[in-house]
Design a protein around this motif. Structure first.
Motif: not given
Length: 531
Positions: A163-167
């Motif tokens: 989620r931190g990688l915007k997935m």
């Protein structure tokens, strides 16, 4: 005497020092785990065995481990420990599932980056003096859908990092609630939905009958074209042959595997295929993780050997140090009640029912159940303990049921054990007084108040005069001193019981004299471990 631990694999000196600092006698022999004959020769000296993956704890080793109480594995995987044999032997098997969570999760993320950007192949090409910039066209992770199979400890960290990688993260996990999924910021989905939607799939489940080949040929065929698959969990979760065919056909764009169905993997269907990243089971291989799991296993084993606390055990309910302190008298009571019921049962037991009332109903009932079962099974096998007893009961087809209820009587709490045979049911109840001593408070529905002694005599009779005199006179004639004498009856003239706590075992001659009187319907000597 201080407990003695053998460290048979390479653990850090800091971990070994933890044992010493806790007052445990420890032998650090990091190479002996590879020598099964030597290990079998010396293992009988030790209460604990601390290992990594080199030591194989086989039935042969366990048979020689006459004093062994606990095996501690520094790491998650315990494939090198025969857990069934350990349970039958009464040996707790612990692992350290949390010491390498972050490391394993980071490795999965690293593998996902590597396969997305073809980093290993591009590196090899560049080292070879080629400059094949156009050959290695990768994909971004941003806005891609990551399917996480297993959103527990490690899978949950992967979800957070992704989620931190915007997935966008979708997760399949039967034990994941909608509320927890929402809190994690992931979408809970069924497996088929995950397979059809995910751009990347990463696995984070143990290998069980339910998860073996979870990515079978059939399920792999359901995946989205161009999917990339990462497995840093366990070999055997993916049909490697089927995946290799889909990689060759181009349906699967890439794969990154740290674990394989057969290890060490010298040959594999995935080897030498384009855009397949392989590492030799490195998930937990960081300096920090290796140190963390070593320290953790030393602390866990020390806590168990010194306080009875059970943490991260695979064949025994966990019991915290505080629970062990508070529950100690209740565990002893549970053992006594089970032992009483077991000694009174001369027919095969088909079921064990345990009722927990009041304060005890809020305790660790799994651990208390193990104590009850152990008490009962001691009469079948004197060597059983809280670890092995449930295994013995299961092998004999005994059904176990548990009921807990709020305080319902004059005691703050009590335990009632009922054993069922083909012919009858027998029940006994007890409590723990403020002095910490267990007491019997009811037998066959008849209320009593009896201390628990090492040697006891239980009798039943019709409620008539002369019983106290007959018991006292006979015990006196046989030079058996009575420490405590408890009577109870259902009603006047009805069924009555007596429970005598005596200083020495009641000899057969005394029991024969009581039988000759014709007053008693049952005369049963009982023995309890009150140490």
């Amino acid at each position: 005497m201080a407990p003695k631990v053998l460290v048979s694999d390479k653990l850090s000196e800091t971990a070994v020092q933890i044992f010493r600092d806790r007052g445990i006698d420890v032998d650090f022999l990091p190479d002996v785990g590879k020598d099964k004959e030597k290990l079998a020769e010396i293992i009988g000296q030790y209460d604990g065995l601390a290992i990594r993956s080199a030591t194989k704890v086989t039935p042969t080793i366990l048979e020689a481990a006459t004093n062994l109480k606990v095996v501690g594995r520094a790491g998650i995987g315990t494939d090198n420990v025969d857990k069934e044999a350990a349970s039958k032997k009464g040996v707790i098997v612990m692992n350290t599932p949390f010491g390498n969570m972050i490391t394993t999760a980071e490795h999965a993320i690293a593998m996902m980056f590597a396969v997305a950007r073809q980093i290993p192949e591009a590196s090899e090409s560049t080292h070879a003096g080629k400059w094949e910039k156009s050959k290695f066209m990768g994909v971004e992770l941003t806005n891609k859908t990551l399917g996480v199979i297993g959103a527990g400890n490690i899978g949950g960290i992967v979800c957070d990092r992704a989620r931190g990688l915007k997935m966008k993260v979708v997760a399949f996990d039967p034990f994941l609630s909608e509320e927890k999924a929402a809190k994690m910021g992931v979408e809970k989905v069924e497996l088929d939905d995950l397979l059809t939607r995910a751009d990347f799939i990463t696995l984070h489940v143990p290998l069980t009958d339910g998860t073996r080949n979870i990515l079978s040929a059939e399920n792999l065929a359901k995946t989205k074209k161009g999917v990339r698959i990462i497995n840093c969990a366990r070999g055997g979760l993916v049909d490697e042959e089927a995946l290799a065919e889909l990689l060759k056909s181009g349906h699967v764009a890439g794969a990154a595997f740290d674990v394989f169905a057969e290890e060490p993997a010298k040959e594999n269907a995935l080897f030498n295929l384009p855009n397949v990243v392989c590492t030799p089971h490195l998930g937990a291989a960081t300096t920090e993780a290796q140190e963390n799991v070593a320290l953790q296993v030393a602390e866990q084993m020390s806590n168990y050997l010194l306080t009875g606390a059970v943490e991260n055990a695979l064949n025994m309910p966990s019991v915290t140090a505080e629970e062990a302190r508070v529950m100690g008298p209740w565990i002893k009571l549970a053992d006594h009640l089970g032992n009483f019921a077991g000694q009174m049962s001369d027919e095969p037991i088909t079921a064990i029912n345990v009722l927990y009332d009041g304060v005890v109903s809020e305790m660790n009932l799994e651990a208390l159940n193990c104590a009850v079962i152990a008490g009962i099974m001691k009469n079948v096998n004197p060597d059983v303990n809280m670890v092995s007893a449930p295994v013995v009961a299961k092998e004999r087809g005994i059904q176990i049921s548990t009921t807990n209820q709020d305080k319902s009587g004059s005691f703050d709490g009590y335990i009632k054990v009922t054993v069922v045979t083909a012919k009858r049911e027998r029940s006994v109840a007890g409590t723990v007084f403020s002095d910490g001593k267990p007491r019997f408070i009811q037998i066959k529905g008849i209320n009593i108040d009896a201390e628990v002694g090492a040697h006891m005599l239980y009798t039943t009779n019709e409620d008539v005069p002369g019983i106290i005199g007959a018991l006292g006179q006979t015990m006196g004639d046989m030079d058996v001193n009575i420490a405590n004498f408890t009577l109870g009856r259902s009603d006047a003239g009805g069924e009555a019981i007596a429970l005598l706590y005596v200083d020495a075992p009641v000899p057969a001659e005394a029991r024969a004299k009581l039988a000759e009187l014709g007053l008693f319907t049952q005369i049963k000597p009982l023995h309890f471990d009150v140490a």
